[in-house]
Design a protein around this motif. Structure first.
Motif, PDB file in Angstrom:
ATOM      1  N   HIS A  29       0.875  -1.186   0.000  1.00 28.88           N
ATOM      2  CA  HIS A  29       0.000   0.000   0.000  1.00 28.88           C
ATOM      3  C   HIS A  29       0.904   1.225   0.000  1.00 28.88           C
ATOM      4  CE1 HIS A  29      -2.807   3.056   1.435  1.00 28.88           C
ATOM      5  NE2 HIS A  29      -3.759   2.258   0.974  1.00 28.88           N
ATOM      6  N   ARG A  30       0.836   2.005  -1.072  1.00 29.10           N
ATOM      7  CA  ARG A  30       1.718   3.161  -1.228  1.00 29.10           C
ATOM      8  C   ARG A  30       1.517   4.171  -0.103  1.00 29.10           C
ATOM      9  NH1 ARG A  30       4.497   4.149  -5.720  1.00 29.10           N
ATOM     10  NH2 ARG A  30       4.384   6.358  -5.256  1.00 29.10           N
ATOM     11  N   ASN A  31       2.625   4.720   0.345  1.00 29.87           N
ATOM     12  CA  ASN A  31       2.631   5.740   1.394  1.00 29.87           C
ATOM     13  C   ASN A  31       1.990   7.049   0.972  1.00 29.87           C
ATOM     14  OD1 ASN A  31       3.673   4.938   3.804  1.00 29.87           O
ATOM     15  ND2 ASN A  31       5.777   5.471   3.312  1.00 29.87           N
ATOM     16  N   TYR A  61      14.689  -5.209  -2.320  1.00 33.72           N
ATOM     17  CA  TYR A  61      15.206  -5.051  -0.958  1.00 33.72           C
ATOM     18  C   TYR A  61      14.846  -3.680  -0.384  1.00 33.72           C
ATOM     19  CZ  TYR A  61      18.061  -4.438   3.091  1.00 33.72           C
ATOM     20  OH  TYR A  61      18.455  -4.159   4.372  1.00 33.72           O
ATOM     21  N   GLU A  62      15.043  -2.623  -1.157  1.00 35.39           N
ATOM     22  CA  GLU A  62      14.765  -1.273  -0.659  1.00 35.39           C
ATOM     23  C   GLU A  62      13.301  -1.100  -0.250  1.00 35.39           C
ATOM     24  OE1 GLU A  62      16.052   1.543  -3.601  1.00 35.39           O
ATOM     25  OE2 GLU A  62      18.174   1.177  -3.202  1.00 35.39           O
ATOM     26  N   GLU A  63      12.395  -1.689  -1.011  1.00 38.19           N
ATOM     27  CA  GLU A  63      10.970  -1.470  -0.763  1.00 38.19           C
ATOM     28  C   GLU A  63      10.354  -2.462   0.213  1.00 38.19           C
ATOM     29  OE1 GLU A  63       8.848  -0.967  -4.446  1.00 38.19           O
ATOM     30  OE2 GLU A  63      10.041   0.803  -4.965  1.00 38.19           O
ATOM     31  N   THR A  64      10.960  -3.657   0.355  1.00 38.62           N
ATOM     32  CA  THR A  64      10.346  -4.696   1.189  1.00 38.62           C
ATOM     33  C   THR A  64      11.272  -5.269   2.262  1.00 38.62           C
ATOM     34  OG1 THR A  64      11.000  -6.562  -0.213  1.00 38.62           O
ATOM     35  CG2 THR A  64       8.934  -5.409  -0.788  1.00 38.62           C
ATOM     36  N   ASN A 115      10.334  -6.043   5.751  1.00 45.13           N
ATOM     37  CA  ASN A 115      10.617  -4.849   6.543  1.00 45.13           C
ATOM     38  C   ASN A 115      10.416  -3.619   5.664  1.00 45.13           C
ATOM     39  OD1 ASN A 115      11.596  -2.796   8.134  1.00 45.13           O
ATOM     40  ND2 ASN A 115      13.699  -3.550   8.180  1.00 45.13           N
ATOM     41  N   LEU A 116       9.296  -2.948   5.831  1.00 47.84           N
ATOM     42  CA  LEU A 116       8.981  -1.778   5.014  1.00 47.84           C
ATOM     43  C   LEU A 116       9.866  -0.584   5.334  1.00 47.84           C
ATOM     44  CD1 LEU A 116       5.084  -2.018   4.991  1.00 47.84           C
ATOM     45  CD2 LEU A 116       6.734  -3.010   3.388  1.00 47.84           C
ATOM     46  N   ASP A 117      10.619  -0.656   6.436  1.00 45.87           N
ATOM     47  CA  ASP A 117      11.543   0.417   6.829  1.00 45.87           C
ATOM     48  C   ASP A 117      12.987   0.112   6.442  1.00 45.87           C
ATOM     49  OD1 ASP A 117       9.598   2.078   8.156  1.00 45.87           O
ATOM     50  OD2 ASP A 117       9.574   0.599   9.781  1.00 45.87           O
ATOM     51  N   ALA A 118      13.216  -0.837   5.536  1.00 40.86           N
ATOM     52  CA  ALA A 118      14.566  -1.243   5.165  1.00 40.86           C
ATOM     53  C   ALA A 118      15.361  -0.121   4.505  1.00 40.86           C
ATOM     54  CB  ALA A 118      14.523  -2.456   4.234  1.00 40.86           C
ATOM     55  N   GLU A 120      15.654   4.266   3.709  1.00 41.19           N
ATOM     56  CA  GLU A 120      15.255   5.554   4.289  1.00 41.19           C
ATOM     57  C   GLU A 120      14.041   6.176   3.605  1.00 41.19           C
ATOM     58  OE1 GLU A 120      18.334   8.641   2.251  1.00 41.19           O
ATOM     59  OE2 GLU A 120      19.202   7.079   3.525  1.00 41.19           O
ATOM     60  N   GLU A 121      13.861   5.909   2.320  1.00 36.44           N
ATOM     61  CA  GLU A 121      12.690   6.414   1.606  1.00 36.44           C
ATOM     62  C   GLU A 121      11.624   5.321   1.588  1.00 36.44           C
ATOM     63  OE1 GLU A 121      13.563   8.210  -2.203  1.00 36.44           O
ATOM     64  OE2 GLU A 121      15.551   8.771  -1.479  1.00 36.44           O
ATOM     65  N   LYS A 122      10.783   5.330   2.590  1.00 33.25           N
ATOM     66  CA  LYS A 122       9.764   4.293   2.752  1.00 33.25           C
ATOM     67  C   LYS A 122       8.688   4.440   1.680  1.00 33.25           C
ATOM     68  CE  LYS A 122       6.742   2.389   6.285  1.00 33.25           C
ATOM     69  NZ  LYS A 122       6.333   2.445   7.685  1.00 33.25           N
ATOM     70  N   GLU A 123       8.500   3.377   0.908  1.00 34.23           N
ATOM     71  CA  GLU A 123       7.557   3.375  -0.213  1.00 34.23           C
ATOM     72  C   GLU A 123       6.141   2.971   0.200  1.00 34.23           C
ATOM     73  OE1 GLU A 123       6.892   3.722  -4.444  1.00 34.23           O
ATOM     74  OE2 GLU A 123       8.788   4.008  -3.400  1.00 34.23           O
TER      75      GLU A 123
END
Length: 165
Positions: A29-31, A61-64, A115-118, A120-123
């Motif tokens: 779900h987009r931020n 990895y960055e997003e999930t 991990n959605l906080d993996a 710094e730019e949380k998607e």
């Protein structure tokens, strides 16, 4: 093979269809929106000189936060969508849209790895597993055609996973 010149007007991008062993796909779900079209699969831009496969693993990895995956398949060519004019001007986009290589991957870890906080730019603000065929109706309408192509291309993988588990 040389790509058609018009593709240079479309931002190079990757998308990831992350399957679990039950044949379901990962949906985030987009931020940045409360729209009814807020759910999507991981996707993102390619860095200069980056190979699409490398970009797919990096974006996933960055997003999930997910690293425990196996690559299953990739779309053979680029799937393209155009940005609506009002979207381009509102977002100050110089690109006509995006051209995407889509990758099907099998998640081999546990849900606790997500991990959605993996980065710094949380998607994404939330996530869930869903059915591949529902994805075109969940995404913002100008991307729905690409999602329909992805669903058609990767449905045999989903069916196979469902049949083997």
């Amino acid at each position: 093979m040389k790509q058609p010149d018009y593709l240079d007007q479309y931002r190079p991008n990757v998308g990831i269809c992350l399957f679990n062993r039950k044949g379901q796909v990962w949906l985030g779900h987009r931020n940045d929106t409360d729209s009814q079209y807020a759910w999507q699969m991981p996707q993102g831009g390619m860095d200069e000189g980056e190979h699409p496969r490398e970009a797919a693993f990096r974006e996933l990895y960055e997003e999930t936060g997910v690293k425990s995956v196996r690559l299953l398949a990739c779309t053979p060519g680029w799937l393209v969508y155009s940005f609506p004019e009002d979207y381009r001007s509102r977002k100050k986009r110089n690109w006509m849209g995006q051209r995407q290589k889509w990758f099907a991957m099998l998640f081999e870890g546990k849900n606790s790895e997500i991990n959605l906080d993996a980065h710094e730019e949380k998607e994404f603000s939330d996530w869930r597993w869903g059915e591949l065929q529902e994805t075109p109706g969940l995404i913002i309408p100008f991307k729905a055609g690409v999602y329909a192509e992805v669903a058609e291309s990767f449905q045999p993988l989903s069916d196979w996973l469902k049949a083997t588990n």
